[in-house]
Design a protein around this motif. Sequence first.
Motif, short mmCIF file in Angstrom:
data_model
loop_
_atom_site.label_atom_id
_atom_site.label_comp_id
_atom_site.label_asym_id
_atom_site.label_seq_id
_atom_site.Cartn_x
_atom_site.Cartn_y
_atom_site.Cartn_z
N ALA A 1 4.77 -1.52 -6.39
CA ALA A 1 3.68 -0.78 -5.73
C ALA A 1 2.43 -1.64 -5.74
O ALA A 1 2.11 -2.27 -6.73
CB ALA A 1 3.42 0.52 -6.47
N THR A 2 1.72 -1.62 -4.61
CA THR A 2 0.47 -2.37 -4.55
C THR A 2 -0.60 -1.60 -5.30
O THR A 2 -0.45 -0.40 -5.57
CB THR A 2 0.01 -2.55 -3.10
N ILE B 1 11.05 8.14 -13.24
CA ILE B 1 9.88 9.00 -13.46
C ILE B 1 10.37 10.43 -13.69
O ILE B 1 11.05 11.00 -12.83
CB ILE B 1 8.91 8.91 -12.25
N ARG C 1 -1.09 18.10 -5.82
CA ARG C 1 -0.22 18.51 -6.92
C ARG C 1 -0.92 18.29 -8.27
O ARG C 1 -0.84 19.13 -9.16
CB ARG C 1 1.09 17.71 -6.89
N VAL D 1 5.78 2.22 -14.00
CA VAL D 1 7.03 2.10 -13.24
C VAL D 1 6.73 1.69 -11.80
O VAL D 1 7.37 0.78 -11.25
CB VAL D 1 7.82 3.43 -13.27
N MET D 2 5.72 2.33 -11.23
CA MET D 2 5.36 2.01 -9.83
C MET D 2 5.04 0.53 -9.69
O MET D 2 5.47 -0.13 -8.75
CB MET D 2 4.14 2.82 -9.42
N LEU E 1 11.03 5.87 -4.12
CA LEU E 1 9.73 5.32 -4.51
C LEU E 1 9.44 3.94 -3.91
O LEU E 1 8.38 3.72 -3.32
CB LEU E 1 9.64 5.27 -6.05
N ARG F 1 -1.79 21.17 -11.00
CA ARG F 1 -1.22 21.13 -12.35
C ARG F 1 -2.27 21.18 -13.45
O ARG F 1 -1.96 21.55 -14.56
CB ARG F 1 -0.37 19.86 -12.51
N TYR G 1 -1.75 1.40 -3.36
CA TYR G 1 -0.81 2.52 -3.37
C TYR G 1 -0.97 3.35 -4.65
O TYR G 1 -0.95 4.57 -4.61
CB TYR G 1 0.63 1.99 -3.28
N TYR H 1 2.85 6.12 -17.64
CA TYR H 1 4.24 5.70 -17.51
C TYR H 1 4.63 5.56 -16.02
O TYR H 1 5.22 4.56 -15.59
CB TYR H 1 5.14 6.72 -18.21
N GLU H 2 4.25 6.59 -15.27
CA GLU H 2 4.56 6.59 -13.83
C GLU H 2 3.92 5.39 -13.13
O GLU H 2 4.54 4.72 -12.30
CB GLU H 2 4.05 7.90 -13.24
N GLU I 1 8.80 4.14 -0.24
CA GLU I 1 7.47 4.70 0.03
C GLU I 1 6.40 3.63 -0.16
O GLU I 1 5.50 3.48 0.65
CB GLU I 1 7.17 5.84 -0.95
N VAL I 2 6.55 2.94 -1.28
CA VAL I 2 5.62 1.88 -1.62
C VAL I 2 5.59 0.81 -0.53
O VAL I 2 4.56 0.23 -0.22
CB VAL I 2 6.06 1.27 -2.98
N PRO J 1 3.33 -7.57 -5.96
CA PRO J 1 4.12 -6.40 -5.57
C PRO J 1 5.20 -6.73 -4.53
O PRO J 1 6.32 -6.23 -4.60
CB PRO J 1 3.09 -5.44 -4.98
N MET K 1 6.53 10.84 -1.37
CA MET K 1 5.48 11.85 -1.42
C MET K 1 4.15 11.22 -1.01
O MET K 1 3.79 10.18 -1.53
CB MET K 1 5.39 12.39 -2.85
N GLN L 1 0.26 14.21 -3.50
CA GLN L 1 0.19 13.90 -4.93
C GLN L 1 -1.13 14.36 -5.52
O GLN L 1 -1.17 14.91 -6.62
CB GLN L 1 0.32 12.39 -5.14
#
Lengths: 258, 289
Positions: free
Chosen positions: B204-205, A91, B9, B198-199, A102, B13, B208, B194-195, A105-106, A75, B1, B6
């Motif tokens: 993103a670790t 997204i 949310r 992308v992360m 994003l 939802r 995370y 998908y999200e 934040e990450v 990462p 966020m 999250q």
Amino acid sequence: MVRFVEVTKVFPNGYIGLEDVSFTVEPGELVYITGESGAGKTTLMRLLIREIRPTQGDIYLGEQRLADLTSRHIPYHRRRVGVIFQDYQLIPDRTIFENAALILEVSGVSNAQIKQRVADVLELVGLPDKGQLFPVQLSGGELQRAAIARALVTAPEVLFADEPTGNLDPETSIGIMGLLKKIQEFGTTVLVATHDPGIMARYPARYLHIQQGRIVDDSGASKKSPAAEKENQEEDNSSDQPESEQQAAKAKKKKDKK
Amino acid sequence: MSAFKQALRSIRRSPYQALAAILVLFLTFFIGYSLLLFLLGSAKVLQYFETRPQVTGFFSQDTKLEDLQKLQATLQAEPYVQNVELITQQKALEIYQTQTANDPMLQELVTADILPPSLEVSTATIDDLAKVAETMKTMEGIDEVVYQQDVIDNLRYWTTTLRQIGFSVLGVFLFTSLLIIILITSMRIASKRYEIKVMRLVGATQWYVMRPFLIEGMLYGAIGASISWGVVYVVLLYATPAIQSFFGEIQLLPVPPEMMFALLGVGVASAVFLGFLAGLMSTRRLFRV
């Protein structure tokens, strides 16, 4: 800065993505990666962000040999390489601001800094007032700019744009490429995977031409691609003519195309 | 966020999935709290019987007080005997009069002469009751030996059986809760594939990406356990008069509030751990490459 040493990638189904690829890209350089669809441009990008591993050979980013990265460190490596994906990879249920934020934040950046940096980068890509919109509300060119904003927000050492103008009209393509050129002039190493000779002619730079996974042509820093050469030649020729002749030539060209 | 936002949310939802998770945790912890209260109560009841005079030896009316005092001293010297109380004829009459206070006619008919003196013996453990009874049967002047071994044995048997059934049911519910949270979290992950992709591509670790799912599982646990605690407490308060009158002089209720809050703490901590574990198990699969 970016170094591929005899890199070969064979996928599990036997398909050869890249074969014996070697090249070096210097810091702050702009390089086009050209080739037809399926030539191996995206594979190159996926190798660079360690999404996949090479079957043979080594890849270096600076002094870091990517094969030495543990899964825990990947990462952090990916934050050094900004990627503009061919299909944007934004997204859908997050706003443009949130998409761009994003990576920050990450990375654990504070909210105040995120606000400032995202605002700056949206300004840079020409979307200062689109931050609160969702991807579905943006045009193709705007989505591409948003994807660039997200890739740029951490000020990465290397920016890899995978077909950044593939889905765009010529005018928007030139605008996007102009933006990438500007980013390169700020000192970022920029790799652009493309098969659009128009933008290569407009912003000449070194290119690596890939064919069936092999680099068949590395132009070097000063040389332009043959397509770009041709297009530039035409432009140069026409600029020598008087204005009326130029207009006539343009009209003739248009007519010929029809 | 933030990860917490999250998670909230995500719950907002898909409220029905969240409701299912909270409901199953509510049931699990309702059983858990009820079982704990039952165990605490039954331990108190057993303790009551175990610390009361369990063996009573009745002597003939002509047994002399000095002899009874000697026998009391002899029994008291035994290491397994906790306490020996001598009930003289006069004291037996007093007890009788207290118990029949509402019926003067019965009181008039009975005098100290007809009541037998007795020795009431309590032991440190219930297993020593038989030894005491055997000793007392050999004593001079003894008429009858009564002890509550059967009552306690029965009580123990039922307590143990209910405890085993309770723990088994609780185990099944805990496992079900775990599976349901895993299932719901996996559905969430599938809908965010998908999200997540992308992360991960943008750096993103693992932690995370996992955090919102873990927090969501922990929230289900905390909410489910808190609601069930509230319901158990209200039911307990409502049933207190009936329970207390059933058990008579055994002081089971009210349960001290500090004990109830300790139960809440233990319950919520366990539920949060359960939610975390379920979230961890479902998200771990994401990173198996």
